[in-house]
Design an enzyme around this catalytic site. Structure first.
Site, PDB file in Angstrom:
ATOM      1  N   GLU A   1       0.799  -1.240   0.000  1.00  0.00           N
ATOM      2  CA  GLU A   1       0.000   0.000   0.000  1.00  0.00           C
ATOM      3  C   GLU A   1       0.827   1.284   0.000  1.00  0.00           C
ATOM      4  O   GLU A   1       0.607   2.173   0.823  1.00  0.00           O
ATOM      5  CB  GLU A   1      -0.967  -0.018   1.200  1.00  0.00           C
ATOM      6  CG  GLU A   1      -1.899  -1.211   1.183  1.00  0.00           C
ATOM      7  CD  GLU A   1      -2.765  -1.338   2.437  1.00  0.00           C
ATOM      8  OE1 GLU A   1      -2.768  -0.420   3.270  1.00  0.00           O
ATOM      9  OE2 GLU A   1      -3.448  -2.365   2.568  1.00  0.00           O
ATOM     10  N   ASN A  52       1.975  -5.204  -3.123  1.00  0.00           N
ATOM     11  CA  ASN A  52       0.584  -5.545  -2.794  1.00  0.00           C
ATOM     12  C   ASN A  52      -0.217  -4.270  -2.482  1.00  0.00           C
ATOM     13  O   ASN A  52       0.263  -3.411  -1.747  1.00  0.00           O
ATOM     14  CB  ASN A  52       0.631  -6.452  -1.540  1.00  0.00           C
ATOM     15  CG  ASN A  52      -0.675  -7.121  -1.212  1.00  0.00           C
ATOM     16  OD1 ASN A  52      -1.293  -7.749  -2.071  1.00  0.00           O
ATOM     17  ND2 ASN A  52      -1.120  -7.013   0.036  1.00  0.00           N
ATOM     18  N   HIS A  63     -10.439  -6.020  -2.013  1.00  0.00           N
ATOM     19  CA  HIS A  63     -11.459  -5.738  -0.988  1.00  0.00           C
ATOM     20  C   HIS A  63     -12.615  -5.031  -1.695  1.00  0.00           C
ATOM     21  O   HIS A  63     -12.556  -3.823  -1.938  1.00  0.00           O
ATOM     22  CB  HIS A  63     -10.875  -4.868   0.124  1.00  0.00           C
ATOM     23  CG  HIS A  63      -9.836  -5.590   0.938  1.00  0.00           C
ATOM     24  ND1 HIS A  63     -10.145  -6.713   1.686  1.00  0.00           N
ATOM     25  CD2 HIS A  63      -8.513  -5.379   1.102  1.00  0.00           C
ATOM     26  CE1 HIS A  63      -9.036  -7.148   2.289  1.00  0.00           C
ATOM     27  NE2 HIS A  63      -8.032  -6.360   1.937  1.00  0.00           N
ATOM     28  N   GLU A  90      -6.192 -10.785  -0.931  1.00  0.00           N
ATOM     29  CA  GLU A  90      -6.993 -10.533   0.278  1.00  0.00           C
ATOM     30  C   GLU A  90      -8.473 -10.425  -0.083  1.00  0.00           C
ATOM     31  O   GLU A  90      -9.210  -9.608   0.481  1.00  0.00           O
ATOM     32  CB  GLU A  90      -6.552  -9.228   0.957  1.00  0.00           C
ATOM     33  CG  GLU A  90      -5.070  -9.139   1.235  1.00  0.00           C
ATOM     34  CD  GLU A  90      -4.647  -7.863   1.959  1.00  0.00           C
ATOM     35  OE1 GLU A  90      -5.517  -7.118   2.467  1.00  0.00           O
ATOM     36  OE2 GLU A  90      -3.430  -7.606   2.020  1.00  0.00           O
ATOM     37  N   ASP A 138     -12.257 -10.189  -0.474  1.00  0.00           N
ATOM     38  CA  ASP A 138     -13.513 -10.295   0.273  1.00  0.00           C
ATOM     39  C   ASP A 138     -14.493  -9.315  -0.361  1.00  0.00           C
ATOM     40  O   ASP A 138     -14.090  -8.383  -1.067  1.00  0.00           O
ATOM     41  CB  ASP A 138     -13.361 -10.090   1.787  1.00  0.00           C
ATOM     42  CG  ASP A 138     -12.672  -8.811   2.222  1.00  0.00           C
ATOM     43  OD1 ASP A 138     -12.633  -7.834   1.426  1.00  0.00           O
ATOM     44  OD2 ASP A 138     -12.160  -8.765   3.350  1.00  0.00           O
TER      45      ASP A 138
HETATM   46  O1  9MR Z   1      -7.271  -8.160   8.746  1.00  0.00           O
HETATM   47  C1  9MR Z   1      -6.385  -7.260   9.343  1.00  0.00           C
HETATM   48  C2  9MR Z   1      -7.021  -6.740  10.623  1.00  0.00           C
HETATM   49  O2  9MR Z   1      -7.141  -7.765  11.586  1.00  0.00           O
HETATM   50  C3  9MR Z   1      -6.198  -5.592  11.171  1.00  0.00           C
HETATM   51  O3  9MR Z   1      -6.854  -5.038  12.289  1.00  0.00           O
HETATM   52  C4  9MR Z   1      -6.029  -4.559  10.074  1.00  0.00           C
HETATM   53  C5  9MR Z   1      -5.256  -3.347  10.520  1.00  0.00           C
HETATM   54  O4  9MR Z   1      -5.102  -2.452   9.452  1.00  0.00           O
HETATM   55  O5  9MR Z   1      -5.347  -5.158   8.989  1.00  0.00           O
HETATM   56  C6  9MR Z   1      -6.125  -6.107   8.389  1.00  0.00           C
HETATM   57  O6  9MR Z   1      -5.512  -6.585   7.216  1.00  0.00           O
HETATM   58  C7  9MR Z   1      -5.215  -5.616   6.221  1.00  0.00           C
HETATM   59  C8  9MR Z   1      -4.029  -6.135   5.442  1.00  0.00           C
HETATM   60  O7  9MR Z   1      -2.962  -6.431   6.295  1.00  0.00           O
HETATM   61  C9  9MR Z   1      -3.589  -5.159   4.364  1.00  0.00           C
HETATM   62  N1  9MR Z   1      -4.681  -4.780   3.516  1.00  0.00           N
HETATM   63  C10 9MR Z   1      -5.909  -4.346   4.193  1.00  0.00           C
HETATM   64  C11 9MR Z   1      -6.347  -5.387   5.217  1.00  0.00           C
HETATM   65  C12 9MR Z   1      -7.670  -4.998   5.860  1.00  0.00           C
HETATM   66  O8  9MR Z   1      -7.511  -3.831   6.626  1.00  0.00           O
END
Ligand code: 9MR
Length: 370
Positions: A157, A198, A234, A264, A266
């Site tokens: 990101e 990513n 997402h 990722e 969803d």
């Molecule tokens: O699923 C992850 C969640 O448990 C955390 O609280 C969150 C914090 O930002 O990160 C989530 O995973 C992220 C991933 O590492 C990177 N892309 C976005 C995902 C959803 O926020």
């Protein structure tokens, strides 16, 4: 000629169908699901685990790959400078190792879930001191997981929606050199692992997807290894990218010579769900997985956990959720069948078919040798 059994099979819903099995038949390397360590779930106020959950995650016909949702992030792996802790990440790695799952490792350099000592207004980083910090982090974390990851999300990101670089401590101090440094270091530590950039909202043509192309080219022009682009995926059920948009984008990344994966996936919807939103969701999942199967460069799909209560969505978007493929009572979303359908119906490209045949031949040969 179709026999009566074939016709019956075509009519039946794919109740016993399994995601990874169909993914491989469609020429992908895996269908995976991210998972968190039980301690992380407890901290989020959730049940640590359920037998049914654990059985699904470990069923190789359902999932061939996993990713630790949180445990390998900087906040956990280097909470204090030079103090490394792999407890959380190792929990998921052991599941992967014990059950023969591929592991996608996530994420080395990211502005979020960063240890406070790095992202600290009073830390007076210079390009030299912050570079040393990045090298030390990447080297130690990758060294610990050496041989256990199929791929690493090296930089996560780094882009804003308009395709420019996101403001972060890394960018402020080092400019785009932080990306080069992270990839260069990663390639030195473990040359055999796939190194990915990513990001989210890069699944359809946009200024941000052009930003990704720019990053890949920048690294390549400097002779720095980058192997893949991770599309987080997402999505929102009511407005996902179309199948064609996704195929076009994957092809654009693929044209640079890198592989692509949904990392990722969803698809969130307003809760409580209704028939229409579930149908939108099924279509969105069908299109994402369909794009991956149809576009040559795409090698696999990972969903961001598989069980709704463990999803990040309701915490970040109150009033939205049910983004995954299993409801709270462990029944499957209609989207599950849509995903299987995308993989069953895909016209697999000749290249993917060749890969499939090669894999099948190798499996047959190793079975003969045993
Ligand atoms: O699923 C992850 C969640 O448990 C955390 O609280 C969150 C914090 O930002 O990160 C989530 O995973 C992220 C991933 O590492 C990177 N892309 C976005 C995902 C959803 O926020």
């Amino acid at each position: 000629m179709h026999g009566p059994l074939t016709v019956l099979a075509a009519l039946l819903p794919f109740t016993s169908a399994q995601l990874n099995t169909y993914a491989k038949k469609a020429g992908l390397k895996y269908f995976g699901a991210a998972t968190d360590s039980p301690g992380q779930r407890e901290r989020a106020g959730l049940e640590a685990s359920y037998n049914q959950y654990d059985a699904i995650l470990r069923d190789g016909n359902e999932f061939g790959s996993t990713t630790p949702t949180n445990g390998q992030k900087w906040l956990f792996t280097e909470p204090e400078q030079g103090v490394f802790n792999f407890t959380e990440g190792d929990i998921v790695t052991s599941i992967a190792q014990e059950h023969g799952l591929i592991q996608r490792c996530h994420a080395l350099v990211w502005h979020s879930q960063l240890a406070p000592w790095v992202d600290n207004a009073t830390a007076d980083w210079t390009p030299e001191t912050l570079s040393a910090v990045i090298v030390e982090h990447v080297a130690n974390v990758m060294e610990h997981y050496r041989g256990k990851c199929y791929a690493w999300d090296v930089v996560n990101e780094a882009l804003d929606e308009d395709g420019s670089y996101r403001d972060s401590v890394f960018y402020r101090v080092l400019g785009e050199d932080f990306i080069k440094l992270a990839f260069r270091t990663a390639a030195k530590v473990e040359p055999g692992v796939k190194l990915y950039y990513n990001d989210y909202n890069i699944e359809k043509p946009s200024p941000k997807s052009e930003g990704v192309v720019r990053i890949v080219r920048m690294l390549q022009e400097d002779g720095i290894k980058i192997d893949g682009v991770g599309l987080q995926g997402h999505f929102v059920a009511s407005r996902p990218p179309t199948l064609d948009e996704q195929i076009a984008t994957i092809n654009a990344y693929g044209a640079l010579g890198v592989e692509v994966a949904y990392t990722e996936l969803d698809v969130r919807q307003t809760t409580p769900v209704n028939e229409t939103s579930l149908e939108w969701q099924a279509n969105a999942y069908r299109d994402a997985v369909g794009a991956c199967v149809q576009a040559e460069a795409c090698i696999g799909v990972t969903i961001w956990d598989f069980y709704d209560p463990f999803s990040w969505v309701p915490y970040t978007f109150p009033g939205e959720g049910a983004a995954l493929l299993w409801f709270e009572d462990f029944s499957k979303h209609p989207a599950y069948d849509a995903v299987i359908e995308a993989m069953r119906n895909a016209t697999v490209s000749p290249c993917k078919r060749r890969q499939q045949r090669r894999r099948a031949q190798m499996a047959a040969r190793s079975a003969e040798l045993q």
